[in-house]
Enzyme design. Structure first.
Site, PDB file in Angstrom:
ATOM      1  N   LYS A   1     -60.199  64.679  18.879  1.00 32.72           N
ATOM      2  CA  LYS A   1     -60.906  64.892  17.679  1.00 32.72           C
ATOM      3  C   LYS A   1     -62.066  65.157  17.561  1.00 32.72           C
ATOM      4  CE  LYS A   1     -60.065  59.352  17.241  1.00 32.72           C
ATOM      5  NZ  LYS A   1     -58.982  59.029  18.376  1.00 32.72           N
TER       6      LYS A   1
HETATM    7  C1  LIG Z   1     -58.065  58.070  18.051  1.00 31.49           C
HETATM    8  C2  LIG Z   1     -57.062  58.240  19.129  1.00 31.49           C
HETATM    9  C3  LIG Z   1     -55.869  58.220  18.746  1.00 31.49           C
HETATM   10  C4  LIG Z   1     -55.140  57.831  17.496  1.00 31.49           C
HETATM   11  O1  LIG Z   1     -55.436  58.914  17.213  1.00 31.49           O
HETATM   12  P1  LIG Z   1     -55.123  58.236  15.022  1.00 31.49           P
HETATM   13  O2  LIG Z   1     -55.474  59.823  14.656  1.00 31.49           O
HETATM   14  O3  LIG Z   1     -56.197  57.502  14.954  1.00 31.49           O
HETATM   15  O4  LIG Z   1     -54.466  57.979  15.019  1.00 31.49           O
HETATM   16  C5  LIG Z   1     -54.921  58.486  20.300  1.00 31.49           C
HETATM   17  N1  LIG Z   1     -55.455  58.916  21.139  1.00 31.49           N
HETATM   18  C6  LIG Z   1     -57.247  59.017  21.710  1.00 31.49           C
HETATM   19  C7  LIG Z   1     -57.718  59.816  22.406  1.00 31.49           C
HETATM   20  C8  LIG Z   1     -58.376  59.141  20.501  1.00 31.49           C
HETATM   21  O5  LIG Z   1     -58.999  59.738  20.617  1.00 31.49           O
END
Ligand SMILES: *Cc1c(COP(=O)(O)O)cnc(C)c1O
Length: 434
Positions: free
Chosen positions: A107
């Site tokens: 993210k």
């Molecule tokens: C947010 C997150 C996900 C899921 O991602 P999305 O875009 O919400 O599907 C998977 N793994 C980790 C470690 C995350 O932080």
């Protein structure tokens, strides 16, 4: 580029409005009116381009009309400050490590890009922006880090009390400055509901300048497509079918991959890997989408019972269930299967994977067991560093994990959060009085 609402294609807004409003005034999510294809020359020269160059070219497709080259270039330069290496497990399976950013999760890419874009769009305004973020763990810290000490922007994080890991909580609650952390006595879905309600609350909107930073924000979603191109650039034999497994919760990461495919990335199949929160695989199976309350699992950043980007996937494929099934394979796995996969990956490949990546690995294996390929390129997205889930990983693998220094520093700081109930009125009062 204009952006339309998934609820109404004639409800168009500018790039600036799409980014600063986050969500459309009819409750829909924004989509670009056009997803332009990248030229063949881009794909044939990929090997020679850096991650930054790839990101710049890909982002110009969608943001080029709204951000001048030099601005976009600055934004990319301050966003892509860490690598996303493709690590081989064997000749066919690769791990795309997306955890080399400041908060150790994928993210960071979207959050940093969005923070830079918003700071640019708001630079001439004297009105402060309040950013509301519901987080199941990783979103909040990535966003908070992206915006940390950015002038004119305040961030309000909402996280479900006792449903995030110790490390995640430290990351959320120790920044201070322009970042507030609300500890909600409820689930992640409650946090998400509170934020959604705030954006539809006319009274509140009259009092302050709200914006969102969840994966629903277009400026967070689209940059997540860059590393799909970069992953492809790192593959040797590009003629083989490309199969990509994405550990999914709110489906932002997967949607960004689908957009990369629409831009021309030759993906043979996408795999949406889910934990016990299985509304998407159920949808593929039955063609009925039934949101459910989220259940707690080891891969807690994927504990989402009503994935917000589902409407974007529907929109991308004109609500055509068969078409969606053609593009995406999806299954769900239990915690005990996740644990076995973590062990297997350690034993077979001497690789330490976190629980989210392990779900991605399981889904890849499942797909391959049902579909035979003589040769292929398999890419599993590793969405977080195993040290973020050290308590689970160390326990399962019976090994000590070294905590990267960038994470170490926040572990010793004092937690500072504000407890609130899951009632909207408490949340509203907090925003109005701060
Ligand atoms: C947010 C997150 C996900 C899921 O991602 P999305 O875009 O919400 O599907 C998977 N793994 C980790 C470690 C995350 O932080």
């Amino acid at each position: 580029m204009k952006f339309y609402s998934t609820n109404n294609k004639t409800n168009l807004v500018s790039f600036k409005e799409a980014v600063l409003n986050g969500i459309a005034n009819d409750g829909g999510l924004f989509m670009p009116v056009e997803i332009p294809k990248l030229p063949q020359a881009f794909f044939s020269s990929l090997d020679k381009l850096s991650f930054k160059e790839i990101s710049f070219i890909a982002s110009r497709q969608i943001f080029g009309q709204d951000l001048k080259d030099e601005i976009l270039s600055e934004i990319i330069n301050s966003t892509i400050t860490f690598d996303a290496p493709l690590v081989k497990l064997n000749n066919e399976l690769n791990i795309l490590e997306l955890f080399h950013g400041p908060t150790l999760a994928f993210k960071d890419f979207g959050a940093r890009f969005m923070a830079n874009v918003m700071a640019y769009l708001n630079k001439d305004s004297d009105r402060e922006i309040k950013i509301l973020v519901a987080t199941s763990g990783d979103t909040g810290s990535a966003v908070a880090n992206g915006f940390y000490k950015v002038k004119g922007i305040n961030v309000v994080l909402l996280y479900p009390s006792q449903k995030v890991s110790k490390i995640q909580e430290q990351q959320l609650t120790t920044l201070g400055e322009n970042i507030s952390a609300l500890e909600v006595k409820g689930t992640f879905d409650d946090c998400q509901r509170l934020v959604k309600q705030a954006f539809l609350d006319k009274d509140l909107l009259n009092h302050c300048n709200l914006s969102s930073a969840n994966s629903i924000n277009i400026a967070r979603l689209l940059p997540q497509s860059f590393y799909y191109f970069y992953a492809y650039s790192q593959i040797k034999d590009k003629s083989l079918p490309l199969i990509i497994s994405v550990p999914s919760g709110n489906f932002g990461n997967l949607t960004a991959g689908l957009i990369a495919m629409e831009m021309g990335l030759p993906v043979h199949k996408f795999i949406a890997a889910t934990n016990a929160n299985d509304v998407f695989p159920k949808y593929l199976e039955t063609s009925v989408f039934q949101a459910k309350p989220s259940v707690k699992t080891l891969s807690n950043a994927m504990d989402v019972g009503n994935p917000s980007n589902f409407v974007r996937i529907l929109d991308l494929y004109n609500h055509d269930h068969n078409l969606i099934k053609q593009k995406i394979f999806s299954t769900s796995f239990s915690d005990s299967e996740t644990i076995e996969a973590m062990k297997e990956i350690k034993t077979k490949y001497n690789y330490i994977i976190d629980p989210h990546g392990a779900v991605g690995y399981l889904a890849m294996k499942k797909y391959l067991s049902e579909n035979y390929y003589n040769q292929f390129n398999g890419v599993i997205l590793e969405t977080a560093h195993p040290a973020k889930f050290a308590d689970i990983v160390e326990d399962v693998l019976d090994t000590k994990i070294e905590v990267p220094e960038r994470l170490q520093t926040c572990l010793t700081k004092k937690k500072s959060s504000i407890e609130i109930s899951k009632d909207y009125i408490d949340f509203k009062n907090f925003i109005l009085s701060n």
